[in-house]
Design a protein around this motif. Structure first.
Motif, PDB file in Angstrom:
ATOM      1  N   ARG A  35     -46.869 -29.751  22.413  1.00 23.03           N
ATOM      2  CA  ARG A  35     -45.773 -30.698  22.216  1.00 23.03           C
ATOM      3  C   ARG A  35     -45.377 -30.747  20.744  1.00 23.03           C
ATOM      4  O   ARG A  35     -46.198 -30.576  19.860  1.00 23.03           O
ATOM      5  CB  ARG A  35     -46.190 -32.112  22.615  1.00 23.03           C
ATOM      6  CG  ARG A  35     -46.608 -32.276  24.040  1.00 23.03           C
ATOM      7  CD  ARG A  35     -47.095 -33.713  24.260  1.00 23.03           C
ATOM      8  NE  ARG A  35     -47.845 -33.847  25.481  1.00 23.03           N
ATOM      9  CZ  ARG A  35     -47.449 -34.556  26.521  1.00 23.03           C
ATOM     10  NH1 ARG A  35     -46.312 -35.192  26.491  1.00 23.03           N
ATOM     11  NH2 ARG A  35     -48.197 -34.641  27.591  1.00 23.03           N
ATOM     12  N   GLN A  37     -41.908 -33.151  19.632  1.00 22.20           N
ATOM     13  CA  GLN A  37     -41.465 -34.448  20.164  1.00 22.20           C
ATOM     14  C   GLN A  37     -41.670 -34.463  21.677  1.00 22.20           C
ATOM     15  O   GLN A  37     -42.099 -35.442  22.250  1.00 22.20           O
ATOM     16  CB  GLN A  37     -39.983 -34.682  19.847  1.00 22.20           C
ATOM     17  CG  GLN A  37     -39.681 -34.765  18.381  1.00 22.20           C
ATOM     18  CD  GLN A  37     -40.152 -36.081  17.774  1.00 22.20           C
ATOM     19  OE1 GLN A  37     -40.428 -37.049  18.471  1.00 22.20           O
ATOM     20  NE2 GLN A  37     -40.243 -36.111  16.452  1.00 22.20           N
ATOM     21  N   GLU A  38     -41.332 -33.342  22.308  1.00 23.80           N
ATOM     22  CA  GLU A  38     -41.483 -33.181  23.751  1.00 23.80           C
ATOM     23  C   GLU A  38     -42.280 -31.910  24.016  1.00 23.80           C
ATOM     24  O   GLU A  38     -42.667 -31.208  23.090  1.00 23.80           O
ATOM     25  CB  GLU A  38     -40.099 -33.101  24.395  1.00 23.80           C
ATOM     26  CG  GLU A  38     -39.292 -34.374  24.207  1.00 23.80           C
ATOM     27  CD  GLU A  38     -37.988 -34.365  24.979  1.00 23.80           C
ATOM     28  OE1 GLU A  38     -37.810 -33.501  25.855  1.00 23.80           O
ATOM     29  OE2 GLU A  38     -37.156 -35.235  24.698  1.00 23.80           O
TER      30      GLU A  38
END
Length: 139
Positions: A35, A37-38
């Motif tokens: 990951r 941010q995502e």
């Protein structure tokens, strides 16, 4: 790099769909993600015989060529006992060899049948990392 709890498998499925991939997480699998941010990468393992079958390794295009797949594979190897088998396109053999995988011809029966079936429509190479070679591979 984190192991993904089963309750969060839909997040990995969402990542695969966003990448326009047909890959999905099955219930019996163990999944890991990278990951920022995502989720930027994911990989799944399915228990088979005395080891696991690695499937669904995918890195988002913007995160490629940064060592994300290599780091994810190293984490999976470090956290997984027994051999890890995979099927790959022949052009990826060098990448996987650099991560401790070797071509193999002796597969668990389930995987041998699956490779035979897949081989009817595409060229795939079976590889295995038994855990021994990965300790000798340079990072």
């Amino acid at each position: 790099m984190d192991s993904l709890p089963a309750l969060q498998f839909p997040l990995l499925d969402k990542f695969y769909r966003a990448q326009r991939s047909h890959m999905r997480v099955a219930r019996a699998e163990v999944a890991w993600v990278a990951r920022e941010q995502e989720i930027i990468a994911g990989v799944c393992l399915t228990p088979v015989a005395a080891g696991h079958w690695l499937t669904s390794l995918l890195v988002a295009p913007q995160a490629r060529q940064r060592g994300v797949a290599a780091a994810l594979l190293a984490r999976v190897r470090a956290d997984t006992a027994g051999p890890i088998w995979l099927f790959c396109h022949p052009e990826l053999e060098g990448f996987y060899r650099g991560r401790g995988y070797q071509a193999c011809t002796a597969l668990p029966e389930d995987l041998a049948k699956r490779l035979e079936r897949y081989g009817r429509t595409k060229s795939l190479l079976a590889m295995v990392n038994d855990g021994e070679a990965s300790s000798r591979v340079a990072s």
